[in-house]
Design a protein around this motif. Structure first.
Motif, short mmCIF file in Angstrom:
data_model
loop_
_atom_site.label_atom_id
_atom_site.label_comp_id
_atom_site.label_asym_id
_atom_site.label_seq_id
_atom_site.Cartn_x
_atom_site.Cartn_y
_atom_site.Cartn_z
N ALA A 190 46.50 -18.48 18.93
CA ALA A 190 46.10 -18.88 20.28
C ALA A 190 44.68 -18.42 20.59
O ALA A 190 43.88 -19.17 21.15
N GLU A 191 44.37 -17.19 20.20
CA GLU A 191 43.03 -16.67 20.45
C GLU A 191 42.00 -17.33 19.55
O GLU A 191 40.85 -17.54 19.96
N ALA A 192 42.40 -17.68 18.33
CA ALA A 192 41.49 -18.39 17.42
C ALA A 192 41.14 -19.76 17.99
O ALA A 192 39.97 -20.18 17.98
N LYS A 193 42.14 -20.44 18.51
CA LYS A 193 41.90 -21.75 19.11
C LYS A 193 40.99 -21.64 20.32
O LYS A 193 40.08 -22.46 20.53
N ALA A 194 41.22 -20.60 21.13
CA ALA A 194 40.44 -20.42 22.36
C ALA A 194 38.96 -20.17 22.07
O ALA A 194 38.09 -20.62 22.82
N CYS A 195 38.66 -19.46 20.98
CA CYS A 195 37.27 -19.11 20.69
C CYS A 195 36.65 -20.00 19.62
O CYS A 195 35.47 -19.84 19.27
N GLY A 196 37.42 -20.92 19.05
CA GLY A 196 36.87 -21.84 18.07
C GLY A 196 36.81 -21.29 16.65
O GLY A 196 36.03 -21.79 15.83
N GLY A 246 54.88 -17.54 7.98
CA GLY A 246 54.66 -16.72 6.81
C GLY A 246 53.76 -15.52 7.04
O GLY A 246 53.38 -15.20 8.16
N PHE A 247 53.40 -14.86 5.94
CA PHE A 247 52.72 -13.56 5.97
C PHE A 247 51.25 -13.64 6.34
O PHE A 247 50.70 -12.66 6.85
N PHE A 248 50.59 -14.77 6.06
CA PHE A 248 49.13 -14.80 6.14
C PHE A 248 48.61 -15.99 6.95
O PHE A 248 49.21 -17.06 6.96
N VAL A 249 47.48 -15.75 7.60
CA VAL A 249 46.66 -16.80 8.19
C VAL A 249 45.32 -16.76 7.46
O VAL A 249 44.82 -15.67 7.16
N THR A 250 44.73 -17.92 7.18
CA THR A 250 43.47 -17.94 6.44
C THR A 250 42.39 -18.69 7.20
O THR A 250 42.61 -19.83 7.64
N LEU A 251 41.25 -18.03 7.37
CA LEU A 251 40.08 -18.67 7.99
C LEU A 251 39.55 -19.74 7.06
O LEU A 251 39.46 -19.53 5.84
N ARG A 252 39.18 -20.87 7.63
CA ARG A 252 38.68 -21.98 6.84
C ARG A 252 37.16 -21.86 6.70
O ARG A 252 36.41 -22.09 7.65
N ILE A 253 36.70 -21.47 5.49
CA ILE A 253 35.27 -21.38 5.19
C ILE A 253 35.06 -22.03 3.83
O ILE A 253 35.08 -21.36 2.79
N PRO A 254 34.86 -23.35 3.78
CA PRO A 254 34.76 -24.07 2.50
C PRO A 254 33.62 -23.60 1.60
O PRO A 254 33.71 -23.72 0.38
N ASP A 255 32.54 -23.08 2.18
CA ASP A 255 31.40 -22.61 1.41
C ASP A 255 31.66 -21.16 1.00
O ASP A 255 31.61 -20.24 1.83
N SER A 284 48.66 -4.65 18.63
CA SER A 284 47.51 -4.05 19.31
C SER A 284 46.20 -4.35 18.59
O SER A 284 45.14 -4.41 19.22
N LYS A 285 46.27 -4.54 17.27
CA LYS A 285 45.06 -4.84 16.52
C LYS A 285 44.86 -6.34 16.32
O LYS A 285 43.77 -6.78 15.94
N VAL A 286 45.92 -7.12 16.55
CA VAL A 286 45.78 -8.57 16.50
C VAL A 286 45.04 -9.07 17.74
O VAL A 286 44.17 -9.95 17.66
N ARG A 287 45.35 -8.47 18.89
CA ARG A 287 44.73 -8.90 20.15
C ARG A 287 43.21 -8.69 20.09
O ARG A 287 42.74 -7.60 19.76
N GLY A 288 42.49 -9.74 20.34
CA GLY A 288 41.03 -9.66 20.36
C GLY A 288 40.38 -9.81 19.01
O GLY A 288 39.15 -9.94 18.92
N LEU A 289 41.19 -9.82 17.93
CA LEU A 289 40.62 -9.87 16.58
C LEU A 289 39.93 -11.20 16.31
O LEU A 289 38.84 -11.24 15.74
N ALA A 290 40.54 -12.30 16.71
CA ALA A 290 39.95 -13.62 16.44
C ALA A 290 38.56 -13.74 17.07
O ALA A 290 37.63 -14.25 16.44
N GLN A 291 38.42 -13.27 18.30
CA GLN A 291 37.13 -13.35 18.96
C GLN A 291 36.10 -12.49 18.25
O GLN A 291 34.94 -12.90 18.08
N ARG A 292 36.47 -11.29 17.84
CA ARG A 292 35.56 -10.43 17.09
C ARG A 292 35.10 -11.12 15.81
O ARG A 292 33.92 -11.11 15.46
N MET A 293 36.06 -11.73 15.10
CA MET A 293 35.73 -12.39 13.83
C MET A 293 34.82 -13.59 14.07
O MET A 293 33.87 -13.83 13.31
#
Length: 413
Positions: free
Chosen positions: A335-341, A350-359, A394-403
């Motif tokens: 949800a936070e990843a979607k909000a910040c793009g 499942g266990f993992f989410v992966t950021l899409r960085i083709p390069d 507690s560490k998931v919250r805000g992580l997407a925006q930081r990344m």
């Protein structure tokens, strides 16, 4: 002069996972764990960051007689009760009517690796997803096999066109096809294929099997962490429609299902239309087992059998608590990843989410930037893996925006 075999690669193994895991632990020791986000651990952890070891599994394991723990298994193919219960557990309510056999292996990795050497001759090619567990390629190279990859995604869907074209390219020069899928709960993206996607895969392999034998290896290591467990095996009913020239090997991992990563217990489930084909593959698997590891831990097999029969209700209840926890962690991050793009591959469960960085060059710079800012993740082909299985909320919250902010800074130079 060298003492190793001529075909051996003398390049030291570079395990990107354990290297960054060590760096995260060192950072936490120096600066305090509260300042470090460790998204590297591919094991289930609780909200205090401690490894989960199910009470419903290990309390009984502790009570197993020492002589049972010390004993060899009944056979190098696995204990009879274990083999039966693995097949029943793997299929559960799915109506699978194929001829089958089960061979005990050291974890799901033993099942995958042995499938490679059972079905392919040295110099032949195995077909893998381009975004995948890195050990697949290592298994191939160590067994003198070539590996080619199909593109995993077309947008947010399985890339059926690439799957087809890659197989056709290999089929043009090889008299056999072996292709690996890791489904459901794909490592590292968390994608699970739809029933329609599975239908297309089976139909295409049947088409190819009119020309050459086809082997499908389905790595189901994370299946028991599906967010819809009641439906998680439904796709296996499509296996009933395989032709007589298709074989399916399902790689099952007790390590993941029972949070018993170090006990190294799993199984290969061999399935085909004809018993003769299953028996042929079983013989080769039997010999590989005897010649490679000889015996799977007896107590690990006996404990699995007890858990899924005598203690099934308590086990499922305890496991569901952590499935729900992981579902909440992933919900927050997505949800936070979607909000910040922040762009991620299509995650289902499942266990993992992966950021899409083709390069991959950009991926490396972003990954290094994360580490500089005390965020530890794992590089994979075309992306960066975040282990929601082990990150406290507690560490998931805000992580997407930081990344996202750090990624943008890298892109700006």
């Amino acid at each position: 002069m060298t003492f190793t075999r001529k075909t051996a690669s003398l390049k030291p193994i570079e395990d990107t996972v354990f290297t960054v895991v060590r760096a995260a632990k060192q950072d936490a020791a120096e600066h305090g764990p509260e300042h470090v986000v460790d998204g590297t651990i591919g094991s289930l952890c609780d909200e205090e960051g401690k490894l989960v070891a199910y009470q419903s599994v290990f309390h009984h394991y502790d009570e197993i007689d020492d002589r049972v723990k010390a004993s060899y298994a009944a056979s190098f193919t696995g204990n009879p009760g274990f083999r039966k219960e693995v097949f029943d557990w793997v299929k559960q309510d799915a109506d699978v009517r194929l001829a089958h056999s089960v061979i005990a292996t050291p974890g799901g990795s033993g099942a995958v690796s042995t499938a490679f050497t059972t079905f392919l001759d040295q110099g032949q090619t195995v077909i893998l997803p381009d975004i995948a567990w890195g050990s697949y390629k290592l298994m191939a190279s160590e067994n003198n096999l070539n590996a080619v990859t199909y593109e995993m995604f077309d947008g947010d869907s399985f890339n059926m066109a690439s799957f087809r074209s890659t197989i056709q390219d290999v089929m043009a020069r090889q008299d056999k096809i072996m292709v690996v899928v890791n489904d459901p709960c794909h490592n590292p993206t968390g994608y699970s294929m739809s029933l329609e996607e599975w239908k297309q895969i089976i139909a295409f392999l049947n088409e190819c099997s009119q020309k050459v034998p086809c082997i499908l290896v389905d790595d189901i290591a994370y299946i028991d962490y599906s967010y819809n467990l009641a439906q998680s095996r439904r796709y296996m009913e499509m296996f009933n429609g395989i032709s007589g020239n298709v074989m399916i090997t399902v790689a099952f991992s007790c390590s993941k299902t029972l949070t018993s990563y170090g006990l190294r217990c799993g199984a290969a489930v061999l399935m085909a239309q004809h018993p003769e084909a299953v028996r042929e593959a079983e013989i080769v698997f039997e010999k590989a087992a005897r010649a490679t590891w000889s015996n799977i831990p007896n107590a690990a097999m006996e404990n699995f059998t007890w858990v899924v029969t005598q203690n099934r209700t308590d086990f499922l209840k305890e496991k569901q608590k952590y499935v729900d926890l992981m579902k909440e962690r992933s919900r927050i991050f997505l949800a936070e990843a979607k909000a910040c793009g922040l762009d991620v591959y299509p995650y289902k469960e499942g266990f993992f989410v992966t950021l899409r960085i083709p390069d991959n060059a950009l991926r490396d710079r972003v990954h290094a930037c994360y580490i500089e800012n005390h965020i530890y993740t794992v590089r994979v082909n075309k992306g960066i893996r975040v282990a929601v299985c082990s990150l406290p909320i507690s560490k998931v919250r805000g992580l997407a925006q930081r990344m996202k902010t750090l990624e943008e800074n890298v892109k700006k130079g």
